[in-house]
Enzyme design. Structure first.
Site, PDB file in Angstrom:
ATOM      1  N   SER A  15      69.847 -30.545 -10.765  1.00  0.00           N
ATOM      2  CA  SER A  15      69.882 -31.670  -9.832  1.00  0.00           C
ATOM      3  C   SER A  15      70.374 -32.938 -10.516  1.00  0.00           C
ATOM      4  CB  SER A  15      68.499 -31.892  -9.224  1.00  0.00           C
ATOM      5  OG  SER A  15      67.529 -31.966 -10.225  1.00  0.00           O
ATOM      6  N   HIS A  39      75.003 -27.394  -6.595  1.00  0.00           N
ATOM      7  CA  HIS A  39      73.695 -27.993  -6.319  1.00  0.00           C
ATOM      8  C   HIS A  39      73.310 -27.748  -4.861  1.00  0.00           C
ATOM      9  CE1 HIS A  39      71.168 -31.956  -6.189  1.00  0.00           C
ATOM     10  NE2 HIS A  39      70.406 -30.885  -6.346  1.00  0.00           N
ATOM     11  N   GLU A  71      76.455 -29.419  -3.102  1.00  0.00           N
ATOM     12  CA  GLU A  71      77.166 -30.450  -3.876  1.00  0.00           C
ATOM     13  C   GLU A  71      77.790 -29.715  -5.065  1.00  0.00           C
ATOM     14  OE1 GLU A  71      74.561 -33.351  -5.789  1.00  0.00           O
ATOM     15  OE2 GLU A  71      76.036 -34.945  -5.469  1.00  0.00           O
ATOM     16  N   ASN A 105      71.605 -37.375  -5.714  1.00  0.00           N
ATOM     17  CA  ASN A 105      70.412 -37.993  -6.298  1.00  0.00           C
ATOM     18  C   ASN A 105      70.633 -39.416  -6.787  1.00  0.00           C
ATOM     19  OD1 ASN A 105      68.338 -36.142  -5.831  1.00  0.00           O
ATOM     20  ND2 ASN A 105      69.258 -34.757  -7.323  1.00  0.00           N
TER      21      ASN A 105
HETATM   22  N1  CAA Z   1      63.591 -20.578   4.998  1.00  0.00           N
HETATM   23  C1  CAA Z   1      64.136 -20.292   6.187  1.00  0.00           C
HETATM   24  N2  CAA Z   1      64.004 -21.100   7.265  1.00  0.00           N
HETATM   25  C2  CAA Z   1      63.257 -22.206   7.126  1.00  0.00           C
HETATM   26  C3  CAA Z   1      62.652 -22.568   5.900  1.00  0.00           C
HETATM   27  C4  CAA Z   1      62.852 -21.703   4.812  1.00  0.00           C
HETATM   28  N3  CAA Z   1      62.337 -21.962   3.595  1.00  0.00           N
HETATM   29  N4  CAA Z   1      61.994 -23.758   6.068  1.00  0.00           N
HETATM   30  C5  CAA Z   1      62.181 -24.139   7.346  1.00  0.00           C
HETATM   31  N5  CAA Z   1      62.935 -23.195   7.979  1.00  0.00           N
HETATM   32  C6  CAA Z   1      63.455 -23.254   9.354  1.00  0.00           C
HETATM   33  C7  CAA Z   1      62.423 -23.080  10.414  1.00  0.00           C
HETATM   34  O1  CAA Z   1      62.215 -21.724  10.718  1.00  0.00           O
HETATM   35  C8  CAA Z   1      63.056 -23.832  11.581  1.00  0.00           C
HETATM   36  O2  CAA Z   1      64.064 -23.023  12.175  1.00  0.00           O
HETATM   37  P1  CAA Z   1      64.680 -23.335  13.658  1.00  0.00           P
HETATM   38  O3  CAA Z   1      65.491 -24.602  13.539  1.00  0.00           O
HETATM   39  O4  CAA Z   1      65.529 -22.144  13.946  1.00  0.00           O
HETATM   40  O5  CAA Z   1      63.500 -23.508  14.548  1.00  0.00           O
HETATM   41  C9  CAA Z   1      63.754 -25.003  10.902  1.00  0.00           C
HETATM   42  O6  CAA Z   1      63.955 -24.590   9.558  1.00  0.00           O
HETATM   43  C10 CAA Z   1      62.930 -26.261  10.944  1.00  0.00           C
HETATM   44  O7  CAA Z   1      61.668 -26.011  10.329  1.00  0.00           O
HETATM   45  P2  CAA Z   1      60.242 -26.398  10.955  1.00  0.00           P
HETATM   46  O8  CAA Z   1      60.332 -26.376  12.461  1.00  0.00           O
HETATM   47  O9  CAA Z   1      59.185 -25.610  10.271  1.00  0.00           O
HETATM   48  O10 CAA Z   1      59.940 -27.860  10.443  1.00  0.00           O
HETATM   49  P3  CAA Z   1      60.765 -29.168  10.497  1.00  0.00           P
HETATM   50  O11 CAA Z   1      61.459 -29.350  11.787  1.00  0.00           O
HETATM   51  O12 CAA Z   1      59.805 -30.191  10.039  1.00  0.00           O
HETATM   52  O13 CAA Z   1      61.872 -28.973   9.363  1.00  0.00           O
HETATM   53  C11 CAA Z   1      62.658 -29.237   7.172  1.00  0.00           C
HETATM   54  C12 CAA Z   1      61.540 -28.706   8.034  1.00  0.00           C
HETATM   55  C13 CAA Z   1      63.923 -28.400   7.408  1.00  0.00           C
HETATM   56  C14 CAA Z   1      62.230 -29.041   5.712  1.00  0.00           C
HETATM   57  C15 CAA Z   1      62.942 -30.728   7.543  1.00  0.00           C
HETATM   58  O14 CAA Z   1      61.748 -31.452   7.486  1.00  0.00           O
HETATM   59  C16 CAA Z   1      63.961 -31.398   6.640  1.00  0.00           C
HETATM   60  O15 CAA Z   1      65.168 -31.253   6.832  1.00  0.00           O
HETATM   61  N6  CAA Z   1      63.468 -32.169   5.651  1.00  0.00           N
HETATM   62  C17 CAA Z   1      64.320 -32.866   4.689  1.00  0.00           C
HETATM   63  C18 CAA Z   1      64.714 -31.892   3.615  1.00  0.00           C
HETATM   64  C19 CAA Z   1      65.565 -32.541   2.577  1.00  0.00           C
HETATM   65  O16 CAA Z   1      65.878 -33.722   2.591  1.00  0.00           O
HETATM   66  N7  CAA Z   1      65.960 -31.701   1.609  1.00  0.00           N
HETATM   67  C20 CAA Z   1      66.730 -32.183   0.478  1.00  0.00           C
HETATM   68  C21 CAA Z   1      65.775 -32.471  -0.636  1.00  0.00           C
HETATM   69  S1  CAA Z   1      66.637 -33.028  -2.034  1.00  0.00           S
HETATM   70  C22 CAA Z   1      67.070 -31.623  -2.831  1.00  0.00           C
HETATM   71  O17 CAA Z   1      66.780 -30.515  -2.479  1.00  0.00           O
HETATM   72  C23 CAA Z   1      67.909 -31.793  -4.023  1.00  0.00           C
HETATM   73  C24 CAA Z   1      67.363 -32.442  -5.219  1.00  0.00           C
HETATM   74  O18 CAA Z   1      68.086 -32.389  -6.213  1.00  0.00           O
HETATM   75  C25 CAA Z   1      66.129 -33.158  -5.323  1.00  0.00           C
END
Ligand code: CAA
Length: 296
Positions: A118, A139, A151, A189
């Site tokens: 990351s 990434h 990314e 990031n």
């Molecule tokens: N595997 C498969 N499907 C998943 C899953 C997983 N691990 N987690 C969630 N889902 C699916 C759910 O089944 C659901 O599917 P549908 O759209 O078909 O209904 C969908 O994703 C949405 O999930 P939820 O309804 O449970 O919950 P939500 O609406 O709160 O979404 C979330 C959860 C997708 C995590 C959402 O909150 C989100 O997008 N959060 C932000 C995530 C983000 O910013 N990620 C980047 C982080 S930074 C990074 O990763 C890089 C770094 O270097 C730090």
């Protein structure tokens, strides 16, 4: 390009293996610990079950996906015939340098070596090998099966051909790749972490509480998670280590991590994975503001 290996069976590694396998690629998922591999395989099964329950894939798709994944503890043999290896081990520079040095001797000469780091310099990781032109950043974002972005980070020596291969492959697994250059924090990031750090400063300075900050950013800016909830989700130790890379890399005080973040990491309050951060996850489906931040 068909044969893939993923190194590291943690949160990111299991998501990356899941996505390749679901798109028909045979994946060797590699970890030093068999129990980590078994846990990852169970997690992939659970995440596929969600997709089956939503009707986005069938039970047969799930079984096919699982059959595309081989669990391996011997890195040398699991890498010997691969065309792309994606390293997703712990975010530790010495560990990554060691892995890339070993991969250079285990993997075929034309194999592309990618890292899911990351924030660690791709150029520095590439320098641990004799094939820096074949080393690239890939990434993925968490949760990998859901987030569209990859990314793609070009190291100093990465060739156009290697970049194009990784871009095409990312599209083939349903992702949207964006290529950027190798400077501290890359793009994702470099922008995300100062926002999270600023949210932590806002809490630390007493301008607002945890829920207020997250609600403002969720409803006001249409972010799916507030920045403090997102920090817990990413892991506070990871946030701190990325901020340190930005601070060291640019030498600019604007990236200095908030002392509250440093204290929380020192106290082991790392977010979701430890059950507590800005929120408490005693019931993971219903996080509540951690007792440390509830106003009395
Ligand atoms: N595997 C498969 N499907 C998943 C899953 C997983 N691990 N987690 C969630 N889902 C699916 C759910 O089944 C659901 O599917 P549908 O759209 O078909 O209904 C969908 O994703 C949405 O999930 P939820 O309804 O449970 O919950 P939500 O609406 O709160 O979404 C979330 C959860 C997708 C995590 C959402 O909150 C989100 O997008 N959060 C932000 C995530 C983000 O910013 N990620 C980047 C982080 S930074 C990074 O990763 C890089 C770094 O270097 C730090």
């Amino acid at each position: 390009m068909k044969k893939i290996a993923v190194i590291g069976a943690g949160q990111m590694g299991n998501g990356i293996a899941h996505v390749f396998a679901q798109n028909g690629y045979p994946v060797n998922l590699i970890d030093v610990k068999q129990e980590a591999l078994d846990k990852a395989f169970a997690t992939i099964g659970k995440n596929l079950d969600r997709q089956v329950a939503k009707g986005s894939i069938t039970e047969e798709d799930k079984q096919k996906t699982l059959s595309n994944i081989a669990l391996c503890t011997d890195m040398a043999s699991a890498c010997s015939d691969r065309e792309l290896i994606v390293e997703a081990a712990t975010e530790n520079i010495d560990l990554k340098l060691k892995i890339f040095n070993q991969l250079d001797s285990f993997a075929p000469a034309n194999c592309i070596l990618a890292t899911n780091t990351s924030s660690i310099s791709i150029t520095r990781i590439a320098a641990a090998t004799q094939r820096p032109q074949h080393v690239i950043g890939m990434h993925f974002m968490n949760p990998v099966p859901v987030m569209k972005l990859v990314e793609v980070i070009r190291g100093y020596s990465t060739t156009d051909e290697v970049n194009q291969t990784v871009v095409d492959l990312s599209k083939a697994i349903g992702k949207i790749p964006v290529t950027v250059n190798d400077y501290p924090g890359f793009v994702a990031n470099k922008i995300l972490m100062p926002m999270i750090n600023e949210a932590i400063y806002t809490l630390y300075e007493g301008t607002a509480g945890v829920e207020e900050i997250d609600t403002i950013m969720k409803l006001g800016m249409a972010h799916p998670m507030g920045p403090l909830r997102l920090a817990d989700f990413i892991g506070l130790d990871t946030c701190l280590s990325i901020l340190r890379v930005l601070h060291d890399g640019f030498g600019n005080p604007k990236y200095a991590p908030c002392p509250l973040l440093v204290n929380m990491v020192t106290a082991g309050k790392l977010g979701d994975k430890k059950g507590e951060g800005f929120y408490s996850y005693s019931d993971p489906k219903n996080p509540v503001v951690s007792a440390s931040f509830v106003k009395h």
